[in-house]
Design an enzyme around this catalytic site. Structure first.
Site, mmCIF file in Angstrom:
data_model
loop_
_atom_site.group_PDB
_atom_site.id
_atom_site.type_symbol
_atom_site.label_atom_id
_atom_site.label_comp_id
_atom_site.label_asym_id
_atom_site.label_seq_id
_atom_site.Cartn_x
_atom_site.Cartn_y
_atom_site.Cartn_z
ATOM 1 N N SER A 11 0.808 -1.213 0.000
ATOM 2 C CA SER A 11 0.000 0.000 0.000
ATOM 3 C C SER A 11 0.847 1.272 0.000
ATOM 4 O O SER A 11 1.731 1.415 -0.836
ATOM 5 C CB SER A 11 -0.948 -0.065 1.188
ATOM 6 N N LYS B 273 4.175 2.261 -2.360
ATOM 7 C CA LYS B 273 4.497 3.475 -3.124
ATOM 8 C C LYS B 273 5.943 3.865 -2.811
ATOM 9 O O LYS B 273 6.745 4.178 -3.701
ATOM 10 C CB LYS B 273 3.554 4.633 -2.742
ATOM 11 N N TRP C 30 -10.407 0.121 -4.395
ATOM 12 C CA TRP C 30 -9.876 1.467 -4.124
ATOM 13 C C TRP C 30 -8.497 1.661 -4.772
ATOM 14 O O TRP C 30 -8.159 2.727 -5.262
ATOM 15 C CB TRP C 30 -9.801 1.637 -2.602
ATOM 16 N N HIS D 91 -7.791 -5.768 1.031
ATOM 17 C CA HIS D 91 -6.541 -5.004 1.056
ATOM 18 C C HIS D 91 -5.664 -5.512 2.204
ATOM 19 O O HIS D 91 -5.970 -5.277 3.370
ATOM 20 C CB HIS D 91 -6.921 -3.538 1.284
HETATM 21 C C1 GCU Z 1 -5.449 4.618 2.053
HETATM 22 C C2 GCU Z 1 -4.931 5.435 0.893
HETATM 23 C C3 GCU Z 1 -4.143 4.590 -0.095
HETATM 24 C C4 GCU Z 1 -3.103 3.784 0.651
HETATM 25 C C5 GCU Z 1 -3.744 2.991 1.764
HETATM 26 C C6 GCU Z 1 -2.771 2.205 2.644
HETATM 27 O O1 GCU Z 1 -6.476 3.776 1.609
HETATM 28 O O2 GCU Z 1 -6.011 6.085 0.266
HETATM 29 O O3 GCU Z 1 -3.517 5.412 -1.069
HETATM 30 O O4 GCU Z 1 -2.382 2.964 -0.244
HETATM 31 O O5 GCU Z 1 -4.424 3.866 2.629
HETATM 32 O O6 GCU Z 1 -1.631 2.609 2.801
HETATM 33 O O7 GCU Z 1 -3.219 1.205 3.226
#
Ligand code: GCU
Length: 405
Positions: free
Chosen positions: A245, A249, A336, A386
């Site tokens: 997540s 990034k 998402w 997720h």
């Molecule tokens: C949120 C956010 C995402 C991110 C995620 C996470 O949902 O909007 O961009 O990747 O958190 O880090 O679990």
């Protein structure tokens, strides 16, 4: 509808594939003068151009200086019935900023490849061993009994153990190294104040506003490579970087800048990670820069609802990882993060991987559930939410076995 009016509406994510809209992706091989790169030598000369675009527009600059690290072994303990050694180290940068690193390595003297990844909520969440100190900084986790006011409680020990799978990794011959992302910068808009962007600003030679939290986490990952190069039991040529997540990034950004990572795994990194920004599906640029303003440069917000004007898209970030093995993964229950956008991000690296005679994903067809595709660039979408699960780890171990030799 003007862009301003659109940005002021309450955000409702588009989850309808028929409303994604049309877009043209920038060609990673096209130079600003219109000419097309035809070989890896020219790509290697040009990749700095793309890195600079991401630095100026999105994640901010990356410090170039190496810092003085001093490390102290805090504890060394046999775990998993003697199969592994758990190490806890404190690393101090320039005598000014300390972090706590957890390592789980096979109990043998030979050098081993390691999986390296940041964790969200403190090293103690990866495993229930009481010797691991409870992380005392702000974390994004807040389950009632395990965390109070975003601080880990004793109950948080092992809270995310399924995301780490230490025993599986040890049995497969790998080590695992982790640090809480908040040890570099706490994940909130004011996090930079106690983080390395402030505490090491003079040493790193950047002003806090010149870079971002994702940049600080990515720098932290590179600093871990510097550290691991000093550990005799670790094969620092075989560091497999992973991130889930937001930390996915950061992993992608770290590996784009630092070629020492041998392979990269992006687990559900979504918007601002592996997913194409031009696709209007799930989280979008407006939403992410409003919810998490500290993750990117302030100026990145200007591209909200003007994504087509971005000089790049995320397939180019992924292309900067070539020719290294790259695994992008999604989950069906995580719309998402835009699974299709992540797939297309991975798929559109093909032109660059082919310069190295490495296959890309090798398919344009979106795969079925739990059916990994590709080789050097790989992709899967699994069932479920997720998360980073045992299924994901099984695929990553297989991927590492085949490609990190
Ligand atoms: C949120 C956010 C995402 C991110 C995620 C996470 O949902 O909007 O961009 O990747 O958190 O880090 O679990």
């Amino acid at each position: 509808w003007s862009i301003m009016a659109q940005a002021q509406q309450p955000f409702v994510a588009n989850m309808d594939e028929s409303k994604v809209g049309n877009f043209t992706l920038p060609n990673p091989l096209q130079k600003p003068d219109g000419s097309i790169i035809k070989n890896k030598k020219d790509w290697e000369k040009h990749r700095g151009y793309w890195l600079a675009q991401f630095q100026q527009t999105m994640y901010g600059k990356m410090p170039e200086k190496k810092l003085k690290q001093s490390s102290q072994l805090v504890s060394r303990t046999e775990i998993l019935g003697g199969k592994a050694i758990q190490y806890i180290w404190t690393i101090t940068f320039e005598g000014k900023h300390s972090i706590s690193v957890l390592g789980v390595l096979p109990n043998k003297s030979a050098k081993v490849p390691v999986f390296l990844g940041l964790n969200f909520c403190g090293n103690q969440t990866t495993n229930t061993d009481k010797r691991i100190p409870i992380f005392e900084k702000y974390v994004v986790c807040n389950e009632a009994t395990q965390f109070k006011n975003n601080l880990g409680q004793a109950e948080s020990r092992g809270a995310q153990a399924s995301r780490w799978q230490f025993e599986k990794l040890i049995d497969a011959g790998y080590g695992s190294i982790t640090v809480a992302c908040g040890d570099f910068e706490e994940d909130l808009p004011t996090g930079y104040q106690n983080g390395i962007r402030t505490t090491l600003a003079d040493q790193l030679g950047l002003k806090t506003e010149e870079w971002s939290a994702i940049g600080a986490w990515a720098w932290g990952l590179s600093s871990m490579v510097d550290f691991l190069e000093t550990i005799p039991q670790v094969d620092a040529q075989k560091i497999i970087l992973h991130g889930h997540s937001r930390l996915g990034k950061a992993a992608l950004w770290a590996a784009a800048n630092d070629q020492r990572f041998a392979a990269i795994i992006s687990n559900e990194s979504g918007e601002g990670g592996a997913a194409l920004t031009r696709r209007n599906y799930g989280e979008n640029l407006w939403r992410i820069t409003n919810s998490f303003p500290h993750w990117f440069l302030k100026s990145y917000q200007h591209y909200a609802y003007k994504e087509n004007e971005l000089p790049f898209d995320q397939h180019i970030l992924l292309s900067l990882l070539a020719p290294r093995p790259l695994y992008v993964a999604s989950a069906m229950g995580d719309q998402w993060s835009d699974p299709k956008g992540e797939f297309l991000g991975a798929q559109n690296t093909e032109a660059v991987y082919q310069l190295y005679r490495k296959p890309g994903l090798g398919t344009v067809a979106f795969p079925g559930l739990n059916a990994p595709v590709g080789k050097q660039v790989r992709y899967h979408i699994r069932e479920g939410k997720h998360d980073m699960t045992l299924y994901d780890w099984e695929q990553y171990i297989k991927f590492a076995r085949e490609l990190v030799k």
